[in-house]
Scaffold this active site. Structure first.
Site, PDB file in Angstrom:
ATOM      1  N   CYS A   1       1.052  -4.136  -2.877  1.00  0.00           N
ATOM      2  CA  CYS A   1       0.611  -4.314  -1.491  1.00  0.00           C
ATOM      3  C   CYS A   1       0.018  -5.710  -1.287  1.00  0.00           C
ATOM      4  O   CYS A   1       0.757  -6.684  -1.247  1.00  0.00           O
ATOM      5  CB  CYS A   1      -0.357  -3.199  -1.098  1.00  0.00           C
ATOM      6  SG  CYS A   1      -0.566  -3.055   0.698  1.00  0.00           S
TER       7      CYS A   1
ATOM      8  N   HIS B   1       2.298   1.637  -2.366  1.00  0.00           N
ATOM      9  CA  HIS B   1       1.194   1.959  -3.282  1.00  0.00           C
ATOM     10  C   HIS B   1       1.642   2.983  -4.319  1.00  0.00           C
ATOM     11  O   HIS B   1       1.369   4.188  -4.182  1.00  0.00           O
ATOM     12  CB  HIS B   1      -0.002   2.492  -2.487  1.00  0.00           C
ATOM     13  CG  HIS B   1      -0.774   1.435  -1.795  1.00  0.00           C
ATOM     14  ND1 HIS B   1      -1.807   0.744  -2.388  1.00  0.00           N
ATOM     15  CD2 HIS B   1      -0.636   0.912  -0.541  1.00  0.00           C
ATOM     16  CE1 HIS B   1      -2.294  -0.139  -1.536  1.00  0.00           C
ATOM     17  NE2 HIS B   1      -1.596  -0.066  -0.408  1.00  0.00           N
TER      18      HIS B   1
ATOM     19  N   GLU C   1       0.442   3.575  -7.161  1.00  0.00           N
ATOM     20  CA  GLU C   1      -0.692   4.214  -7.832  1.00  0.00           C
ATOM     21  C   GLU C   1      -1.139   5.482  -7.106  1.00  0.00           C
ATOM     22  O   GLU C   1      -1.804   6.335  -7.701  1.00  0.00           O
ATOM     23  CB  GLU C   1      -1.860   3.220  -7.957  1.00  0.00           C
ATOM     24  CG  GLU C   1      -2.729   3.047  -6.720  1.00  0.00           C
ATOM     25  CD  GLU C   1      -2.086   2.243  -5.593  1.00  0.00           C
ATOM     26  OE1 GLU C   1      -2.698   2.147  -4.506  1.00  0.00           O
ATOM     27  OE2 GLU C   1      -0.968   1.711  -5.799  1.00  0.00           O
TER      28      GLU C   1
END
Length: 234
Positions: free
Chosen positions: A116, A210, A212
């Site tokens: 990002c 994202h 994660e």
């Protein structure tokens, strides 16, 4: 390879923000735990890198890989554009630290996953610019949206996730002019650049999404850790 042998050491950049914990309300280096858990699940050991001090190739030579994490908007002064009123407050210490981390990673040919804001930093350090506001990728504060992306055949990203996938998104800025040497390898349906790679590097991948945030899919972190492990045994 880092001193931990079979588990590569993966540096992860952090925020510098006001934070409350215990009895304290202080400036602190902080990071979403999701990044750390993703690195661990992928087989690495995370090392937090605060945006203070001096970061250069000598300073991160002990690492096997690097994650530039998400966060606040990059100061448009860093890429020579006037500030849009919708751009968030500048984080000069973090901008300086992460631009230096990216340069150091290039110098070391260190495997790099830029997430990002991290992809935006990657673009800026290579001379690119950013769109300071886009709609449709940031549904609400602290809420991730989802978008399908189309991935370029033959790309490193395609070898990891295939030619199409759905990703978690939470951003209001995006790449505009693409930095020197970067190849766009994924886009959202509205044309937003969703991923870039640096051909010729060992492993440099930037994603606007994202990964994660998706604990069921660690493929990108596994690819980073795999590249870090291969570099360590060269």
């Amino acid at each position: 390879m880092g001193s931990n042998g079979s588990r590569p050491l993966i540096g992860v950049s952090t925020y510098l923000e006001r934070a409350k914990f215990g009895v304290w309300d202080v400036d602190a280096a902080v990071l979403h735990r999701d990044y750390l858990d993703a690195v661990v699940r992928a087989g690495g050991n995370p090392v937090l890198l605060p945006p203070v001090g001096t970061w250069d190739a000598d300073g991160i030579a002990f690492l096997d890989g690097l994650v530039l994490s998400g966060g606040a908007d990059v100061d448009p002064a860093r890429y020579g554009r006037p500030r849009d009123p919708r751009t968030g407050p500048a984080r000069p210490e973090r901008d300086a630290a992460e631009l230096d981390l990216a340069r150091a990673a290039f110098e070391l040919d260190l495997p790099l996953l830029a997430v990002c804001r991290g992809m935006q930093v990657l673009n800026v350090v290579l001379g690119g610019t950013l769109l300071q506001h886009v709609e449709g990728h940031n549904p609400a504060p602290a809420v991730f949206g989802h978008t399908g992306i189309a991935v370029a055949p033959g790309s490193v990203l395609a070898s990891v996730v295939g030619l199409a996938t759905t990703v978690h998104c939470h951003h209001h800025q995006a790449l505009d002019v693409v930095g020197e040497g970067l190849r766009v390898v994924a886009r959202a349906p509205d044309g937003t650049v969703e991923a870039v790679e640096l051909p010729g590097a060992r492993f440099v991948l930037g994603v606007q999404s994202h990964p994660e945030a998706d604990s069921e899919d660690d493929r990108l972190f596994a690819a980073l850790v795999g590249a870090a492990r291969e570099r360590g045994v060269r």
